[in-house]
Design a protein around this motif. Structure first.
Motif, PDB file in Angstrom:
ATOM      1  N   GLY A 110       9.904  -2.030   4.056  1.00 23.48           N
ATOM      2  CA  GLY A 110      11.130  -2.791   4.250  1.00 23.48           C
ATOM      3  C   GLY A 110      12.393  -1.994   4.021  1.00 23.48           C
ATOM      4  O   GLY A 110      13.494  -2.542   4.095  1.00 23.48           O
ATOM      5  N   VAL A 111      12.246  -0.691   3.754  1.00 24.61           N
ATOM      6  CA  VAL A 111      13.414   0.172   3.548  1.00 24.61           C
ATOM      7  C   VAL A 111      13.394   1.317   4.555  1.00 24.61           C
ATOM      8  O   VAL A 111      14.280   1.420   5.405  1.00 24.61           O
ATOM      9  N   ASN A 112      12.390   2.180   4.467  1.00 24.75           N
ATOM     10  CA  ASN A 112      12.288   3.270   5.440  1.00 24.75           C
ATOM     11  C   ASN A 112      10.941   3.268   6.164  1.00 24.75           C
ATOM     12  O   ASN A 112      10.536   4.265   6.755  1.00 24.75           O
ATOM     13  N   MET A 113      10.259   2.144   6.104  1.00 22.84           N
ATOM     14  CA  MET A 113       9.087   1.880   6.932  1.00 22.84           C
ATOM     15  C   MET A 113       8.952   0.368   7.056  1.00 22.84           C
ATOM     16  O   MET A 113       9.536  -0.379   6.257  1.00 22.84           O
ATOM     17  N   ASN A 114       8.238  -0.096   8.063  1.00 21.54           N
ATOM     18  CA  ASN A 114       8.145  -1.530   8.296  1.00 21.54           C
ATOM     19  C   ASN A 114       7.593  -2.261   7.085  1.00 21.54           C
ATOM     20  O   ASN A 114       6.598  -1.848   6.476  1.00 21.54           O
ATOM     21  N   GLY A 115       8.245  -3.374   6.745  1.00 19.52           N
ATOM     22  CA  GLY A 115       7.821  -4.191   5.623  1.00 19.52           C
ATOM     23  C   GLY A 115       6.870  -5.296   6.038  1.00 19.52           C
ATOM     24  O   GLY A 115       6.209  -5.210   7.071  1.00 19.52           O
ATOM     25  N   GLY A 116       6.834  -6.348   5.222  1.00 24.61           N
ATOM     26  CA  GLY A 116       5.812  -7.372   5.406  1.00 24.61           C
ATOM     27  C   GLY A 116       6.286  -8.770   5.726  1.00 24.61           C
ATOM     28  O   GLY A 116       5.500  -9.709   5.628  1.00 24.61           O
ATOM     29  N   PHE A 117       7.557  -8.963   6.108  1.00 20.97           N
ATOM     30  CA  PHE A 117       8.032 -10.307   6.430  1.00 20.97           C
ATOM     31  C   PHE A 117       7.541 -10.704   7.825  1.00 20.97           C
ATOM     32  O   PHE A 117       8.285 -10.729   8.800  1.00 20.97           O
ATOM     33  N   SER A 118       6.257 -10.977   7.892  1.00 22.12           N
ATOM     34  CA  SER A 118       5.621 -11.416   9.127  1.00 22.12           C
ATOM     35  C   SER A 118       4.426 -12.279   8.759  1.00 22.12           C
ATOM     36  O   SER A 118       3.978 -12.285   7.612  1.00 22.12           O
ATOM     37  N   GLU A 119       3.923 -13.014   9.728  1.00 24.11           N
ATOM     38  CA  GLU A 119       2.775 -13.873   9.433  1.00 24.11           C
ATOM     39  C   GLU A 119       1.574 -13.064   8.966  1.00 24.11           C
ATOM     40  O   GLU A 119       0.821 -13.493   8.093  1.00 24.11           O
ATOM     41  N   GLU A 120       1.409 -11.878   9.538  1.00 20.98           N
ATOM     42  CA  GLU A 120       0.272 -11.023   9.198  1.00 20.98           C
ATOM     43  C   GLU A 120       0.731  -9.564   9.215  1.00 20.98           C
ATOM     44  O   GLU A 120       1.646  -9.201   9.953  1.00 20.98           O
ATOM     45  N   PHE A 121       0.099  -8.736   8.408  1.00 21.32           N
ATOM     46  CA  PHE A 121       0.365  -7.307   8.464  1.00 21.32           C
ATOM     47  C   PHE A 121      -0.854  -6.555   7.945  1.00 21.32           C
ATOM     48  O   PHE A 121      -1.699  -7.112   7.247  1.00 21.32           O
TER      49      PHE A 121
END
Length: 335
Positions: A110-121
């Motif tokens: 969520g800062v310098n790589m994709n974070g987890g605010f999604s239904e699934e990750f």
């Protein structure tokens, strides 16, 4: 799947993207339950964190359950887990000495790589820990931010009647005040936002004041959690001779009274995030205790599709932790 996506500062949207399957035998796929909004999330959203990379999916305070597991993952489908959102190489001198929190190869979800605010990750099982069954979702979402305080408090001694000052009562400051109070310290919490005083007081029977009210008082342990120049300069002034100043907030520079610090033998401690798994495990140990009064830290739980409302509320600085629900299994109500 549906995810939040930050195209550039102040430009966030909900979008539909392709569902991702695991490709590595050590990975797990997680169905997100709750995602907490952190102060660093707000800085990334506003474009005020220098090492943030755009575009990206935000979010790093993540609680969910495993819906797919690689054959080498130690977790079974259905396991409820919390995410440790900072990578580390595991091979450098710092990692090998247990200081994964300051690995030079560290990157943050969520800062310098994709974070987890999604239904699934999907994430490596190396970065998740199981959550005890007797810990509610509402408390479990605090594990990651609370581990920051657990780590910081390991640097000092806080016990019965220790005179402790907490400067800055954002999410981390509130967690610090709650833990110091639980440890029977003599706590004074300080914040410039007097609208939050009732909320802060709800965490325990300790003193809450504006920093201008501190006068000539000195404290054995001072925790700076505001992240402002004035706060760190005040913290140095009010630390008692022989005392400890723990710096959690981050500010590029400040003017410190070096002669005072040296002559008073004041110890300065920088503290960044946590070490895993020990700080997460200790955080869970505290959160499982029925006598640990922490619930007021979570002010509200908002469905993720109302993310604009959630971020606006968090940006107001007048509330505690704002959590977004991505389909919590326990149906815990907002307050």
């Amino acid at each position: 799947m549906i995810e939040l996506f930050l195209n550039q500062p102040n430009k966030m949207e909900i979008r539909v993207s392709e569902s991702i399957s695991i490709h590595d035998p050590n990975e797990v796929k997680i169905k997100l339950l709750y995602g907490g909004i952190c102060g660093s999330d707000l800085l990334v959203y506003q474009g005020k964190l220098g090492h943030a990379a755009y575009p990206l999916r935000p979010g790093h305070e993540l609680l969910g359950h495993v819906i797919e597991a690689g054959e080498q993952s130690p977790y079974r489908v259905g396991t409820r887990v919390v995410v440790q959102p900072n990578t580390y190489c595991g091979e450098c001198r710092l990692c090998l000495s247990g200081k994964t929190n300051i690995c030079k190869e560290k990157k943050s979800l969520g800062v310098n790589m994709n974070g987890g605010f999604s239904e699934e990750f999907v994430i490596s099982s190396k970065y998740v820990l199981p959550v005890p069954d007797d810990l509610s979702d509402r408390r479990a979402v605090l594990i990651e931010p609370f581990a920051v305080i657990v780590h910081a408090f390991k640097k000092v001694h806080i016990g019965k009647d220790t005179k402790v000052a907490i400067i800055g009562c954002g999410n981390e400051g509130m967690l610090a005040a709650a833990l110091a109070n639980h440890l029977d310290a003599n706590v004074t919490a300080m914040d410039i936002n007097m609208e939050k005083f009732d909320l802060i007081r709800s965490l325990g029977s300790f003193r809450v004041i504006h920093p201008d009210e501190v006068g000539d008082e000195k404290y054995e342990v001072v925790v700076e959690a505001a992240g402002s120049r004035k706060a760190i300069e005040l913290a140095a002034q009010i630390t008692a001779p022989g005392g400890d100043l723990v710096m959690i907030g981050m500010i590029p520079e400040a003017t410190l009274p070096i002669t005072h610090l040296v002559r008073s033998e004041i110890t300065l401690h920088g503290s960044i995030i946590y070490n895993v798994p020990e700080d997460f495990e200790k955080a869970m140990e505290y959160l499982r205790r029925s006598d640990f009064h922490i619930d007021p830290v979570v002010s509200t739980i908002i469905p993720f599709w109302e993310f604009n409302q959630a971020y606006e509320l968090a940006l107001s600085r007048n509330v505690g932790k704002v959590v977004m629900s991505f389909g919590g299994r326990n149906n815990e109500a907002s307050v």
